[in-house]
Design an enzyme around this catalytic site. Structure first.
Site, PDB file in Angstrom:
ATOM      1  NE  ARG A  12       7.903  -2.719   6.265  1.00  8.23           N
ATOM      2  CZ  ARG A  12       6.408  -2.454   6.520  1.00  8.23           C
ATOM      3  NH1 ARG A  12       6.173  -1.560   5.238  1.00  8.23           N
ATOM      4  NH2 ARG A  12       6.230  -3.031   7.434  1.00  8.23           N
ATOM      5  CE  LYS A  26      -2.105  -1.204   3.769  1.00  6.47           C
ATOM      6  NZ  LYS A  26      -1.662  -2.446   4.318  1.00  6.47           N
ATOM      7  NE  ARG A  55       6.806  -0.639  10.369  1.00 10.81           N
ATOM      8  CZ  ARG A  55       5.801  -0.184   8.850  1.00 10.81           C
ATOM      9  NH1 ARG A  55       5.559   0.146   7.807  1.00 10.81           N
ATOM     10  NH2 ARG A  55       4.276  -1.052   9.351  1.00 10.81           N
ATOM     11  NE  ARG A  66      -4.185  -0.788   9.354  1.00  6.69           N
ATOM     12  CZ  ARG A  66      -3.065  -0.508   9.112  1.00  6.69           C
ATOM     13  NH1 ARG A  66      -3.408   0.733   8.911  1.00  6.69           N
ATOM     14  NH2 ARG A  66      -1.683  -1.151   8.860  1.00  6.69           N
ATOM     15  NE  ARG A  69       2.170  -4.518  10.884  1.00  2.96           N
ATOM     16  CZ  ARG A  69       3.130  -4.745   9.788  1.00  2.96           C
ATOM     17  NH1 ARG A  69       4.152  -5.358  10.072  1.00  2.96           N
ATOM     18  NH2 ARG A  69       3.343  -4.117   9.099  1.00  2.96           N
TER      19      ARG A  69
END
Ligand code: AP5
Length: 215
Positions: A126, A16, A160, A91, A171
């Site tokens: 990531r 996203k 992160r 969300r 998540r």
């Protein structure tokens, strides 16, 4: 140039943010990322940032009232008058209803579709720049020079806190429980555009633009 009020929907790691940055540049509209705004508040150590950090680090959603307040303030700024791209908001159902109460009608909700297995691979690899926020992937999209940001030259790319395996699992389950129901909500409003997010980033961007321009 056509302007849009867009929202990106999809699981964590769907791409996203990657796509929202490209679309924001292409359509010259602000990229409004609640994740980025909350991470900035956490970095600055504001009261809001401290409160949000507890939830974010555990891979849990920050309470609705906190996030709704941030988005309301951001969307009332001048640069959002002509359009924007929401990334990470709404969300939950109450967040979606709050957006409607703000008088905002979305032109399109871009739902980036990727499997849970792909999410785990993407978030596990990531890395991002602590200085400018540019996002890379160790395997799929590495920086030109090892551990150095292509965009600003900063050395020492970071993982992160919420990209650790336990937080990724939390998540994903939060996404399925609270956010995925919004797919049906926006489909019923006729705003939903489903996009295959498993192809290469350039192909995903072109598929989104094609879909937007077809309407
Ligand atoms: P947020 O930052 O919004 O996290 P997220 O939704 O979990 O999304 P991500 O940023 O993890 O992923 P993405 O879909 O943007 O993927 P990306 O482009 O980076 O939110 C973080 C936290 O803040 C939440 O957990 C919550 O605590 C809180 N929060 C935020 N908003 C909230 C709200 N509204 N309500 C309550 N709490 C809220 O890509 C991922 C990786 O894949 C990258 O490495 C990238 O290089 C790679 N990649 C991207 N596209 C491709 C592709 N096509 N092919 C191969 N690799 C790709």
């Amino acid at each position: 140039m056509t302007t849009y009020r867009l929202m990106m929907l999809g699981p964590p790691g769907a791409g996203k943010g990657t796509q929202a940055k490209r679309l924001a540049e292409r359509f010259e509209i602000p990229h409004v990322s609640t994740g980025d705004m909350l991470r900035q508040a956490r970095r600055k150590g504001t009261e809001l940032g401290k409160k949000a950090a507890e939830y974010m680090n555990a891979g849990k959603l920050v309470p609705d009232e906190v996030v709704i307040g941030i988005v309301r303030d951001r969307l009332s700024e001048d640069d959002a008058e002509g359009g924007f791209i929401l990334d990470g908001f709404p969300r939950t159902r109450p967040q979606a209803e709050a957006l409607t109460e703000m008088g905002i009608e979305l032109d399109a909700v871009v739902n980036v579709v990727v499997s849970d297995d792909e999410v785990v691979k993407r978030l596990g690899g990531r890395i991002s720049c602590p200085n400018c926020g540019a996002v890379y992937h160790k395997e799929y999209n590495p920086p030109a020079e090892d551990d150095k940001c292509d965009a600003c030259g900063q050395e020492g790319l970071i993982t992160r806190d919420d990209d650790k395996p336990e937080a990724i699992r939390s998540r994903l389950s939060g996404y399925h429980e609270k956010t995925a129901p919004l797919i049906e909500y926006y489909e019923a409003q006729g705003a939903l555009k489903n996009i295959d997010g498993e192809s290469a980033p350039d192909e995903v961007t072109e598929a989104i633009v094609e879909e937007l321009e077809a309407n």
